[in-house]
Design a protein around this motif. Structure first.
Motif, PDB file in Angstrom:
ATOM      1  N   LEU A   1      44.194  39.516  46.821  1.00 14.39           N
ATOM      2  CA  LEU A   1      44.241  40.012  45.449  1.00 14.39           C
ATOM      3  C   LEU A   1      42.882  39.977  44.753  1.00 14.39           C
ATOM      4  N   LEU A   2      41.843  39.559  45.468  1.00 15.02           N
ATOM      5  CA  LEU A   2      40.520  39.484  44.855  1.00 15.02           C
ATOM      6  C   LEU A   2      40.049  40.829  44.302  1.00 15.02           C
ATOM      7  N   PRO A   3      40.184  41.935  45.045  1.00 18.85           N
ATOM      8  CA  PRO A   3      39.762  43.214  44.457  1.00 18.85           C
ATOM      9  C   PRO A   3      40.542  43.569  43.195  1.00 18.85           C
ATOM     10  N   VAL A   4      41.789  43.128  43.120  1.00 20.08           N
ATOM     11  CA  VAL A   4      42.589  43.390  41.922  1.00 20.08           C
ATOM     12  C   VAL A   4      41.995  42.641  40.735  1.00 20.08           C
ATOM     13  N   ARG A   5      41.593  41.385  40.946  1.00 24.11           N
ATOM     14  CA  ARG A   5      40.985  40.596  39.872  1.00 24.11           C
ATOM     15  C   ARG A   5      39.677  41.225  39.408  1.00 24.11           C
ATOM     16  N   LEU A   6      38.887  41.701  40.353  1.00 23.96           N
ATOM     17  CA  LEU A   6      37.636  42.363  39.994  1.00 23.96           C
ATOM     18  C   LEU A   6      37.914  43.651  39.217  1.00 23.96           C
ATOM     19  N   ALA A   7      38.949  44.385  39.633  1.00 24.03           N
ATOM     20  CA  ALA A   7      39.295  45.623  38.940  1.00 24.03           C
ATOM     21  C   ALA A   7      39.785  45.342  37.521  1.00 24.03           C
TER      22      ALA A   7
END
Length: 484
Positions: free
Chosen positions: A361-367
């Protein structure tokens, strides 16, 4: 905790650390100027990624590299600052210059994180996989001001002008075939060691530019201290697409799995260019669009663009008649149909996200950070695009390939509808940010049904807003039947 955070890797400490390095590099590369704040301490990054703080601390050190030290002249320190950075495939060049005076230090920890963010951007660029068979003979670190010379620059070497002021510049370049990638990273880190511990040594505008380009291989980064005001504007989505189009596909590294997905097919790039042309030119349903201007804009052949436009027509993103193309009509029923499909596919994906490993879910947090930044500083169009990117990252994180692919196709259609209807997000900005925060929080805590309820409410508001601008009135009964 360490094994959980490292993801699906083979057993053994080295592989776990390598995975942690890539995850942390993704966080640092996309942090921008805030990387020096407490928000990016090792503890906070550990919480963000689900890695142990030990793994994160070690990753910080490995990414940052270097061994400390500054340039010295007659026993006195002569600090450096970054002067230029340019990425022109297949070459990366960093130029440093001595500075005669240092003021407003930011502290060694904050500066170290700024340096780590720059190094992380290099780590995730994929440049290690670039190929250039015609690269010239190796040249390591160059010294300009009195002419280039071969070999590494000693730590106590510089040039002095009148009054003992340092002159000239130090530069380090990467080009495939000239030297090992690891050697380039080591020399870049060594020059960063020599920089003064001040924010201006690695300016925030450069960090912001690197953060915007981190998922695109740094392609198009062209920053110089004298011209920074002209060179560091964040690109629009159409500019980003062109940057990807110009990148030669052979020899490129696979997309970093922990960076937002920004790789675009030619068809997607043309869809983006079409949206921009529709918005810039004020096109409405039925207006004719020809492939010639798009081909010139994208630097592609007319035949390639026409073929892609046929695919867009097959997907309903363009209208096709008598061999030509036009802006499609958008009815209220079309909007309801589209959003009902996205609602149900999104529900499946959110339930998948709620059981996914935290690191996925890291890319989601960055997004989500991009959505918040767009709401605070960007345009209303930026907010809408960042929100759609956040939704797509959720789809990718679920690990459900078929559903994610379907959701992506639906998102392309939504983007075109937004362009045709000239949507204004002014009334919805605060709600968009709040909904996205609630969805991510619920997913991270495994509360799938709470995420689904927020998603249902989010799309209900969106479809009513979009339908209000469609040629037909909103059919509440149809939406109710399809969205159950």
């Amino acid at each position: 905790m360490a094994a959980e955070g490292a993801g699906d890797v083979q057993r053994g400490r080295p592989r776990i650390q390598e995975s942690a390095d890539r995850i942390v590099a993704s966080v640092l590369a996309t942090a921008g100027p805030r990387v020096g704040t407490r928000e990016f301490s090792t503890r906070r990054v550990a919480e963000l990624t689900g890695l142990s703080q030990t793994l994160v601390s070690r990753a910080f050190r490995r990414i940052r590299g270097g061994a400390g030290g500054v340039v010295t002249v007659a026993g006195e320190e002569v600090p450096l600052r970054l002067k230029e950075m340019e990425v022109t495939f297949p070459s990366i060049r960093l130029v440093f210059e001595p500075v005669p005076a240092v003021s407003q230090r930011v502290g060694p920890t904050a500066f170290s994180r700024r340096a780590a963010a720059l190094m992380a951007a290099l780590w995730v660029s994929g440049a290690a996989e670039w190929t250039d068979p015609e690269a010239p003979a190796a040249r390591r670190v160059e010294f300009s001001g009195t002419g280039p010379r071969e070999g590494a620059v000693p730590a106590n070497s510089t040039h002095l002008g009148e009054g003992g002021a340092p002159t000239g510049s130090l530069s380090v370049r990467w080009r495939p075939g000239e030297r090992p990638w690891e050697e380039f990273l080591a020399e870049a880190a060594a020059l960063l060691d020599r920089c003064a511990a001040v924010a201006d040594a690695i300016p925030g505008e450069l960090l912001r530019l690197l953060a915007a380009r981190a998922g695109r291989g740094l392609h198009g980064v062209s920053w110089a201290r004298e011209e920074s005001a002209e060179k560091t504007a964040i690109v629009s989505d159409s500019d980003a697409a062109l940057a990807v189009a110009e990148y030669p596909p052979p020899g490129r590294a696979p997309q970093n799995p922990w960076l937002p997905k920004v790789e675009l097919s030619v068809t997607e790039q043309i869809a983006i260019a079409l949206r921009k042309e529709i918005m810039d030119s004020g096109y409405r349903a039925g207006d004719r669009i020809t492939p010639g201007p798009l081909a010139a804009t994208l630097g592609l052949g007319v035949g390639t663009v026409r073929s892609a436009m046929r695919r867009l027509a097959d997907d309903g993103l363009l209208a096709s008649a008598e061999g030509g193309f036009s802006v499609p009509a958008v009815t209220g029923a079309d909007v309801i149909d589209l959003y009902a499909a996205r609602l149900h596919v999104g529900m499946v994906l959110l339930r998948g996200c709620a059981t996914a490993p935290r690191h996925r879910l890291l890319p989601v947090r960055l997004a989500l950070g991009a959505v918040e930044a767009a709401a605070a500083e960007g345009t209303l169009t930026d907010v809408g695009q960042a929100d759609l990117q956040f939704q797509q990252e959720l789809a990718e994180a679920a690990g459900l390939e078929q559903s994610a692919r379907s959701f992506h196709a639906l998102t392309l259609r939504v983007r075109m509808f937004i362009s045709v209807l000239q949507l204004d997000y002014t009334p919805a900005v605060d709600r968009i940010v709040g909904d996205d925060r609630r969805i991510l929080s619920a997913v991270l805590e495994g509360r799938a049904e709470d995420a689904v309820r927020t998603w249902r409410s989010k799309l209900d508001h969106a479809v009513r807003h979009m339908s209000a601008l469609a040629p037909e009135s909103f059919d509440a009964d149809l939406w109710s039947r399809l969205s159950r």
